[in-house]
Design an enzyme around this catalytic site. Structure first.
Site, short mmCIF file in Angstrom:
data_model
loop_
_atom_site.label_atom_id
_atom_site.label_comp_id
_atom_site.label_asym_id
_atom_site.label_seq_id
_atom_site.Cartn_x
_atom_site.Cartn_y
_atom_site.Cartn_z
N GLY A 122 0.79 -1.23 0.00
CA GLY A 122 0.00 0.00 0.00
C GLY A 122 0.82 1.27 0.00
O GLY A 122 0.33 2.33 0.40
N HIS B 268 0.70 -38.96 0.94
CA HIS B 268 1.70 -37.91 1.10
C HIS B 268 1.13 -36.77 1.96
O HIS B 268 1.74 -36.36 2.94
CB HIS B 268 2.11 -37.40 -0.29
CG HIS B 268 3.11 -36.27 -0.27
ND1 HIS B 268 4.42 -36.43 -0.66
CD2 HIS B 268 2.98 -34.97 0.07
CE1 HIS B 268 5.05 -35.28 -0.54
NE2 HIS B 268 4.20 -34.37 -0.10
N GLU B 269 -0.06 -36.32 1.61
CA GLU B 269 -0.65 -35.19 2.35
C GLU B 269 -1.00 -35.58 3.78
O GLU B 269 -0.77 -34.80 4.71
CB GLU B 269 -1.88 -34.64 1.62
CG GLU B 269 -1.60 -33.98 0.27
CD GLU B 269 -0.48 -32.94 0.33
OE1 GLU B 269 -0.34 -32.27 1.37
OE2 GLU B 269 0.25 -32.81 -0.67
N HIS C 131 2.03 -35.41 5.95
CA HIS C 131 2.29 -34.06 6.48
C HIS C 131 1.39 -33.79 7.69
O HIS C 131 1.84 -33.36 8.74
CB HIS C 131 1.96 -33.00 5.43
CG HIS C 131 2.97 -32.87 4.33
ND1 HIS C 131 4.30 -32.68 4.55
CD2 HIS C 131 2.81 -32.87 2.97
CE1 HIS C 131 4.95 -32.58 3.38
NE2 HIS C 131 4.06 -32.70 2.41
P1 ADP Z 1 2.78 -0.94 -3.26
O1 ADP Z 1 2.89 0.39 -3.88
O2 ADP Z 1 3.21 -0.98 -1.80
O3 ADP Z 1 3.42 -2.03 -4.04
P2 ADP Z 1 0.01 -0.51 -3.80
O4 ADP Z 1 -0.21 0.71 -3.03
O5 ADP Z 1 0.20 -0.37 -5.26
O6 ADP Z 1 1.23 -1.33 -3.18
O7 ADP Z 1 -1.18 -1.54 -3.49
C1 ADP Z 1 -1.85 -2.21 -4.50
C2 ADP Z 1 -3.29 -2.41 -4.14
O8 ADP Z 1 -3.42 -3.27 -3.03
C3 ADP Z 1 -3.97 -1.14 -3.70
O9 ADP Z 1 -4.50 -0.45 -4.80
C4 ADP Z 1 -5.08 -1.64 -2.79
O10 ADP Z 1 -6.19 -2.04 -3.53
C5 ADP Z 1 -4.46 -2.84 -2.15
N1 ADP Z 1 -3.86 -2.53 -0.84
C6 ADP Z 1 -2.55 -2.66 -0.51
N2 ADP Z 1 -2.35 -2.31 0.77
C7 ADP Z 1 -3.55 -1.94 1.27
C8 ADP Z 1 -3.99 -1.46 2.54
N3 ADP Z 1 -3.13 -1.31 3.56
N4 ADP Z 1 -5.31 -1.17 2.69
C9 ADP Z 1 -6.16 -1.34 1.67
N5 ADP Z 1 -5.82 -1.77 0.46
C10 ADP Z 1 -4.52 -2.09 0.24
ZN ZN Z 2 4.44 -32.39 0.37
#
Ligand code: ADP
Ligand code: ZN
Ligand code: MG
Length: 480
Positions: A81, A297-298, A301
Site C-alpha cells: 500500500g 503424502h498429504e 504431512h
Molecule cells: P505498493 O505500492 O506498496 O506495491 P500498492 O499501493 O500499489 O502497493 O497496493 C496495491 C493495491 O493493493 C492497492 O491499490 C489496494 O487495492 C491494495 N492494498 C494494498 N495495501 C492496502 C492497505 N493497507 N489497505 C487497503 N488496500 C490495500
Molecule cells: Zn508435500
C-alpha cells in the site's frame, strides 16, 4: 537560470520534447483516495498525518520556524500500500498529486531523465502546495558506482534529483514522497538530512491489519449473510494488502461464476486457495495409483503436524490439483498471529515438511518427485537456523549468512570461509535427517491412522481440520 539550462538542451530537439511531454501530470482536485481506503497501516498513517497537516497550512509551521522534512521515503515489500498511501496523503490534504515512476526516467538518451526531473519540479513549484510522488525510486536512486560510462544516464538523473531537492524552498509546500522495496540499494546522498530523511516503514499487515484490509475491500462487493473475516485473515498470514484485495475480487468472481448475486463465506475460502495455489484443475487426469500416493503424502504431512506439540493445527487437506502445479496440499493455520519462531517450532516444521515423503516411503516403499517443494522449504529453513538464527550447537550465535534484501524474496550471501561452508552443509544435512527420522517414527507408530485418514481423504478429496481431528481422536479413544 532555469530558462538557460533549457537552452542547452535545445540541440537535443526531439529528445527534449519527448522528455518534456511525458512528465505525467495528475492534477486532480482529489486523487479519490483517503486514509479511509488504507487499512492496517496505522503507524504509517500517523507519520503521514503530519505531512497532511503541513500541506493544509504551511504557515503554521513557518511561523514557529519549524521545517518539515522535504521528503519521506515509504519503505516496504511489494503490495503493502505504499502507492496507495501516497495517493491518500494527496487526497487528505486535497492538493495536486504529481506522480512519476522511477522506471519512466530510464530513457535512451543521456540527459532526458534529468530534463524530466527538472520539468516535474518546475510544474510542482507552480502548483504548490502539492505532492510529488516518485514510485520505485530505486531504479534511479541506486548507489552510484563510481565507474564512469556504464550508467551515465541514471547518474545524471539522480544528480538532477538531488539538485532539485536541495534547490526548492521547503516552506512553499511541495512535499516529495517516494516509495521503494529495496532501501538498502539507495544512494546514501538521497537519504541524508534535507532530502529523504524521514523513513516510513510500510510492513506486511498483521492479523488485525489483514482483517481490516479485507473489510475495506469487501465494502465494494455484495455479501450474503455474516462473513467471518477473522477466519480469512488467520488463513492468510504473510499476505500483502494487494493479495488480500485480490482475494476479495476472486471471491466475487467465483460468486458470479456460480450464478449467485452475492458473495458467501465459501467463495472467500476457495479464493484464498486460488491466490495461494492457483485454480482447481478440474479436468486433470490423475491415475488412481497416483491419487492414492498423493493422499498418503498429504496425510503424512498432516499426521506429523498433529502428533507434535510445536506444530500449528491442521486446517484443511486437499488432493484436488491446482494450476500452480500443486497436486495437493495441507494447510496449517495458527490460532494466533506469530511473530517469533522458536527452535522447537522450526524443527517441528521441518519434520512436518518431511512427513509427505516419509509416508510414501513407509506405505509404498518408494519416493517420488512430489516432495521437491517440501525438500526445498525444509532445506531453506534448516540452513537459516544454522547460518542466521544461531540455532545450531556447532556455530552458536555466529552469523554465517547475510540477508540481501529482506523485502524481496530474502536472498542471502555466505559470509564465511569455504571450510565453514562445508561444515554448514553437514549441519543442515543432520538437522534434516533427524527430522526425517522423527517423521518416519511418528508415521510408523500411527500406521493405522495413516491408512484410515488417507482412505477418508481419497473418498472426499478435501477434508477439514475438524474432520481430520475427529478421526484422529476417535481412534485414540479406542486405543486407550
Ligand atoms: P505498493 O505500492 O506498496 O506495491 P500498492 O499501493 O500499489 O502497493 O497496493 C496495491 C493495491 O493493493 C492497492 O491499490 C489496494 O487495492 C491494495 N492494498 C494494498 N495495501 C492496502 C492497505 N493497507 N489497505 C487497503 N488496500 C490495500
Ligand atoms: Zn508435500
Ligand atoms: Mg507501488
Amino acid at each position: 537560470m532555469k530558462k538557460r539550462r533549457y537552452g542547452l538542451f535545445g540541440s537535443f530537439g526531439n529528445a527534449m520534447a519527448f522528455g518534456k511531454s511525458s512528465a505525467k501530470i495528475y492534477v486532480k482536485a482529489q486523487t479519490g483516495r483517503t486514509f479511509a481506503d488504507v487499512a492496517g497501516q496505522d503507524e504509517a498513517k500517523e507519520a503521514l498525518a503530519e505531512i497532511v497537516d503541513f500541506l493544509h497550512c504551511p504557515e503554521k509551521y513557518a511561523d514557529i520556524g519549524a521545517k518539515l522534512p522535504k521528503g519521506a521515503l515509504l519503505v516496504g515489500p511489494p503490495g503493502t500500500g505504499k502507492t496507495l498511501l501516497a495517493q491518500a496523503v494527496a487526497g487528505e490534504a486535497d492538493v495536486p498529486f504529481f506522480s512519476i515512476s522511477g522506471s519512466e526516467f530510464v530513457e535512451m538518451f543521456v540527459g532526458v531523465g534529468a530534463a524530466k526531473v527538472r520539468d516535474l519540479f518546475r510544474q510542482a513549484a507552480e502548483k504548490a502546495p502539492c505532492i510529488v510522488f516518485i514510485d520505485e525510486i530505486d531504479t534511479i536512486g541506486k548507489k552510484r558506482s563510481g565507474q564512469s560510462g556504464s550508467s551515465d544516464e541514471r547518474e545524471q538523473t539522480l544528480n538532477q534529483l538531488l539538485t532539485e531537492m536541495d534547490g526548492f524552498d521547503g516552506n512553499k509546500g511541495v512535499v516529495i514522497l517516494a516509495a521503494t522495496n529495496r532501501p538498502d540499494s539507495l544512494d546514501a546522498a538521497l537519504l541524508r538530512p534535507g532530502r529523504f530523511d524521514r523513513r516510513i516503514p510500510v510492513e506486511l499487515p498483521d492479523l488485525a491489519g489483514r482483517e481490516a484490509i479485507l473489510r475495506v475491500h469487501a465494502k465494494k462487493v455484495k455479501l450474503s449473510g455474516d462473513i467471518d473475516f477473522g477466519a480469512i485473515a488467520r488463513a492468510t498470514a504473510g499476505a500483502s494488502g494487494a493479495e488480500l484485495a485480490n482475494i476479495i475480487n476472486e471471491a466475487a468472481l467465483r460468486a458470479v461464476r456460480s450464478g449467485r448475486s452475492s458473495v458467501e463465506q465459501s467463495d472467500f475460502e476457495e479464493s484464498v486457495e486460488v491466490v495461494i495455489a492457483g485454480y482447481q484443475r478440474k479436468n486433470a487426469v490423475i491415475s488412481p495409483k497416483e491419487k492414492e500416493l498423493i493422499a498418503y503424502h498429504e496425510i503424512g504431512h498432516a499426521l506429523v503436524a498433529a502428533m507434535q506439540k510445536d506444530s500449528a493445527p491442521v486446517h484443511k487437506i486437499t488432493i484436488i490439483p491446482r494450476t500452480s502445479g500443486a497436486l495437493g496440499y495441507t494447510m496449517q493455520v495458527d490460532e494466533n498471529e506469530r511473530f517469533l519462531l522458536s527452535k522447537e517450532e522450526a524443527l517441528a516444521k521441518i519434520a512436518v515438511l518431511t512427513g509427505g515423503r516419509s509416508a510414501e516411503e513407509l506405505v509404498f516403499n518408494t519416493c517420488t518427485t512430489g516432495a521437491a517443494n517440501d525438500i526445498e522449504k525444509a532445506t531453506k529453513l534448516a540452513r537459516a537456523m544454522v547460518t542466521r538464527y544461531g540455532m545450531s550447537e556447532r556455530f552458536d550465535m555466529t552469523a554465517l549468512e547475510t540477508l540481501n534484501n529482506r523485502y524481496l524474496g530474502g536472498d542471502t550471501s555466505l559470509v564465511c570461509s569455504a571450510e565453514t561452508a562445508a561444515m554448514v552443509d553437514e549441519e543442515v544435512r543432520s538437522i534434516i535427517k533427524s527430522a526425517h527420522e522423527k517423521a518416519l517414527k511418528i508415521l510408523s507408530d500411527n500406521r493405522e491412522k495413516l491408512h484410515e485418514l488417507a482412505q477418508y481423504l481419497l473418498d472426499r478429496e478435501t477434508i477439514t481440520g475438524e474432520e481430520f481431528t475427529a478421526i484422529l481422536d476417535k481412534k485414540a479413544a479406542i486405543a486407550v
